[in-house]
Enzyme design. Sequence first.
Site, PDB file in Angstrom:
ATOM      1  N   CYS A   2       0.823  -1.207   0.000  1.00 32.47           N
ATOM      2  CA  CYS A   2       0.000   0.000   0.000  1.00 32.47           C
ATOM      3  C   CYS A   2       0.861   1.264   0.000  1.00 32.47           C
ATOM      4  CB  CYS A   2      -0.871   0.041   1.239  1.00 32.47           C
ATOM      5  SG  CYS A   2      -1.923  -1.388   1.418  1.00 32.47           S
ATOM      6  N   ARG A  27       5.320   0.476  -5.975  1.00 31.02           N
ATOM      7  CA  ARG A  27       5.239  -0.383  -4.791  1.00 31.02           C
ATOM      8  C   ARG A  27       4.328  -1.580  -5.014  1.00 31.02           C
ATOM      9  NH1 ARG A  27       6.700   2.196   0.034  1.00 31.02           N
ATOM     10  NH2 ARG A  27       5.084   1.185   1.241  1.00 31.02           N
ATOM     11  N   TRP A  75      -2.812  -2.666  -1.742  1.00 37.22           N
ATOM     12  CA  TRP A  75      -2.350  -4.000  -2.128  1.00 37.22           C
ATOM     13  C   TRP A  75      -3.070  -4.951  -1.193  1.00 37.22           C
ATOM     14  CZ3 TRP A  75       0.706  -8.033  -0.012  1.00 37.22           C
ATOM     15  CH2 TRP A  75       1.250  -8.920  -0.947  1.00 37.22           C
ATOM     16  N   ASN A 100      -1.619   1.659   5.801  1.00 38.43           N
ATOM     17  CA  ASN A 100      -0.697   0.657   5.241  1.00 38.43           C
ATOM     18  C   ASN A 100      -0.264  -0.221   6.403  1.00 38.43           C
ATOM     19  OD1 ASN A 100       1.345  -0.807   4.045  1.00 38.43           O
ATOM     20  ND2 ASN A 100       2.789   0.914   3.947  1.00 38.43           N
ATOM     21  N   GLY A 101      -0.374  -1.545   6.238  1.00 40.34           N
ATOM     22  CA  GLY A 101       0.020  -2.453   7.317  1.00 40.34           C
ATOM     23  C   GLY A 101      -1.078  -3.474   7.552  1.00 40.34           C
ATOM     24  N   GLU A 483      18.502 -16.618  -9.029  1.00 42.00           N
ATOM     25  CA  GLU A 483      18.048 -15.250  -9.297  1.00 42.00           C
ATOM     26  C   GLU A 483      17.464 -15.158 -10.716  1.00 42.00           C
ATOM     27  OE1 GLU A 483      17.320 -12.812  -7.665  1.00 42.00           O
ATOM     28  OE2 GLU A 483      17.438 -11.068  -8.969  1.00 42.00           O
ATOM     29  N   LYS A 487      13.686 -14.020 -11.529  1.00 41.43           N
ATOM     30  CA  LYS A 487      13.376 -12.914 -12.447  1.00 41.43           C
ATOM     31  C   LYS A 487      12.391 -13.376 -13.507  1.00 41.43           C
ATOM     32  CE  LYS A 487      14.427 -10.111 -10.802  1.00 41.43           C
ATOM     33  NZ  LYS A 487      15.170  -9.981  -9.568  1.00 41.43           N
ATOM     34  N   GLU A 490       8.879 -14.061 -12.061  1.00 41.32           N
ATOM     35  CA  GLU A 490       8.291 -12.834 -11.537  1.00 41.32           C
ATOM     36  C   GLU A 490       7.626 -11.986 -12.623  1.00 41.32           C
ATOM     37  OE1 GLU A 490      11.477 -10.633  -9.704  1.00 41.32           O
ATOM     38  OE2 GLU A 490      10.184  -9.873  -8.134  1.00 41.32           O
ATOM     39  N   HIS A 506      19.648 -36.364  -9.555  1.00 39.72           N
ATOM     40  CA  HIS A 506      18.948 -36.799  -8.349  1.00 39.72           C
ATOM     41  C   HIS A 506      17.451 -36.479  -8.415  1.00 39.72           C
ATOM     42  CE1 HIS A 506      22.742 -37.867  -6.590  1.00 39.72           C
ATOM     43  NE2 HIS A 506      23.223 -36.664  -6.899  1.00 39.72           N
ATOM     44  N   LYS A 605       6.610  -3.953  -4.454  1.00 40.24           N
ATOM     45  CA  LYS A 605       8.023  -3.605  -4.416  1.00 40.24           C
ATOM     46  C   LYS A 605       8.566  -3.660  -3.001  1.00 40.24           C
ATOM     47  CE  LYS A 605      11.878  -2.175  -6.115  1.00 40.24           C
ATOM     48  NZ  LYS A 605      12.631  -3.200  -6.874  1.00 40.24           N
TER      49      LYS A 605
HETATM   50  C1  AGP Z   1      12.991  -9.064  -6.374  1.00 37.45           C
HETATM   51  O1  AGP Z   1      12.923  -9.064  -7.758  1.00 37.45           O
HETATM   52  C2  AGP Z   1      11.744  -9.214  -5.691  1.00 37.45           C
HETATM   53  N1  AGP Z   1      10.806  -8.259  -6.101  1.00 37.45           N
HETATM   54  C3  AGP Z   1      11.729  -9.571  -4.219  1.00 37.45           C
HETATM   55  O2  AGP Z   1      12.142 -10.891  -4.140  1.00 37.45           O
HETATM   56  C4  AGP Z   1      12.566  -8.714  -3.233  1.00 37.45           C
HETATM   57  O3  AGP Z   1      13.919  -8.909  -3.473  1.00 37.45           O
HETATM   58  C5  AGP Z   1      12.184  -9.118  -1.798  1.00 37.45           C
HETATM   59  O4  AGP Z   1      10.838  -8.821  -1.574  1.00 37.45           O
HETATM   60  C6  AGP Z   1      13.053  -8.463  -0.750  1.00 37.45           C
HETATM   61  O5  AGP Z   1      12.918  -7.078  -0.763  1.00 37.45           O
HETATM   62  P1  AGP Z   1      13.964  -6.121  -0.060  1.00 37.45           P
HETATM   63  O6  AGP Z   1      15.279  -6.319  -0.731  1.00 37.45           O
HETATM   64  O7  AGP Z   1      13.413  -4.746  -0.242  1.00 37.45           O
HETATM   65  O8  AGP Z   1      14.016  -6.537   1.392  1.00 37.45           O
END
Ligand code: AGP
Length: 610
Positions: A2, A27, A75, A100-101, A483, A487, A490, A506, A605
């Site tokens: 949010c 965000r 969100w 927010n929260g 990673e 990506k 995501e 395995h 975000k």
């Molecule tokens: C990364 O592409 C992601 N959006 C997500 O995994 C992110 O790295 C994770 O939420 C941690 O966020 P931070 O680094 O702000 O703590």
Amino acid sequence: MCGIVGAIAQRPVADILLEGLRRLEYRGYDSAGLAVLSEQGELKRLRCLGKVAALANSLAGSSLPGTLGIAHTRWATHGEPSERNAHPHICRERCALVHNGIIENHESLRAQQQAAGHRFTSQTDTEVVVHAIHDALERGLDLTDAVRACVKQLHGAYALGVIDRQDPEHLVAARLGSPLVIGIGFQEHFIASDVPALLPVTNRFIFLEDGDLAELTRSSVRIWNASGQEVERPVRTSSMSVDATERGPYRHFMQKEIFEQPRAIAETLEGRLGADHVLAAAFGTQAEALFAQTRSVTIIACGTSFHAGLVAKHWIESLAGIHCQVEVASEYRYRQHVVPEQSLFVSISQSGETADTLAALQMAKQSGYLATLAICNVAESSLVRESELQLLTRAGPEIGVASTKAFTTQLAALLLLALALGHQRRLSPEREAHAVEILRTLPAQIERALSIDEAVADLAQHFVEKHHTLFLGRGEQHAIAMEGALKLKEISYIHAEAYPAGELKHGPLALIDEDMPVVAVAPNNALLEKLKSNLEEVRARGGQLYVFADDSVAWQQAEGVHVLRLPESDDLIDPLVFSIPMQLLAYHVAALKGTDVDQPRNLAKSVTVE
Ligand code: AGP
């Protein structure tokens, strides 16, 4: 997560609120809304499911001339994404609130409030807060005291912005566990979840601390801390430019951020390298003494930041010769753990506001670690403020939800940490001086790696119709493969998994057929021959191989094997260099598929709730 914006000004605030919401879009959110107190003393509210642009369109048809207002991007956590669940929430046309929260005790509060006659119009946890504030106002408290009384009843996390129809002179804000800043203007004040939201109206900010309650008028700001004492918080001037959050000539923010990496890494290294060693003081004045006492390292993070931690484990163990364990924050915070003697606790976070990482840090502070160190991209974040040592990653604002430059700058910072720890332990002066020399070449090396962009864009065509992809790597490159898989899933929504290549036989080898592309991260290092054997196992079963390799190694042409070459680089920095094709591949596949690259579905975000 949010986003909140609020304003109390001499001028109409609706456009300021909307622009703030646009700047918080990164965000992640699913609905948006705003409420303004009109000149006639009425609360005017607009809400919609979907984008801020849709909210702006509906606003274009109406007139909202008030000078006091609050706005929100939601969100969803409690209740589906919908207009009725969107904020602001209003109680009996008297007060309006954005939040927010997560309010953990919302069910018991809701039951009490329903019994007292309140009618709920949403499924959110938030609505109990506006009812509680309303009741306090009706008991005769002013807005500030009403919010103060209300937050005492709340369990969980909140950043709040509240206005009262009967009090056009005040905007009240409070925070616990969710970020909130105050923007200082001339005869006007603002609140927001993040600095970029307010850059068009001010560059002067107060960063509220946990437990703070703030009362804003057009000409003043008063703040009380968690114990109820009135306090002065410093006003900081942000050097972030309004343009830093613009997309420029790029198609997406993610693309812009990928190409910003040479500069972001150069800035992260700036002033932190001596002639032949890393300057430990860059981590804080006590760092050198603490690093000398460090006998082990525990790294905690989430998502991409966790992957950076996995790479760091290899560096710390090989360069400094000390044990390093890495764990995801959401697991660490809920298990009983043993803290090794003289252990350094390192948290890694792009935002510095990730709820799980912050909770893990709080736990670590009670657990007897030697010291806590934050590697973070946001100087004013909770993580930085609450850690004893800090190293900022200077990536600049990262808008794309998929982390790119934040990741490689974390890697650069962690390599500095491994070398600083190594300086105190087993690293020879020659090896250290060589490492520093290699680090200086890093921005240029990343620039060269980016020249693979077009070739990756062509290769991306092979993935667009696929439903699954397997990523393989060995050693620290397994973390880079992880990673790469994160990506791809995501932003392109293609299911992707990463395995250490030696694990193939395995289990995952059973998945291999012509419909399962296999991406291999293959720098020229001590494990290359082992990796090649693993890849043969894939080829023998008809798998399609996509190998990102070092220019210095010859690969035989063969059917079903696609090799893309990167300029040769030193083993030490290979994890950074090989991150580039992982990012580009995900980006081009997603762009070809036409997904929402910068704001992928369901993701946020800054993950400020658990
Ligand atoms: C990364 O592409 C992601 N959006 C997500 O995994 C992110 O790295 C994770 O939420 C941690 O966020 P931070 O680094 O702000 O703590």
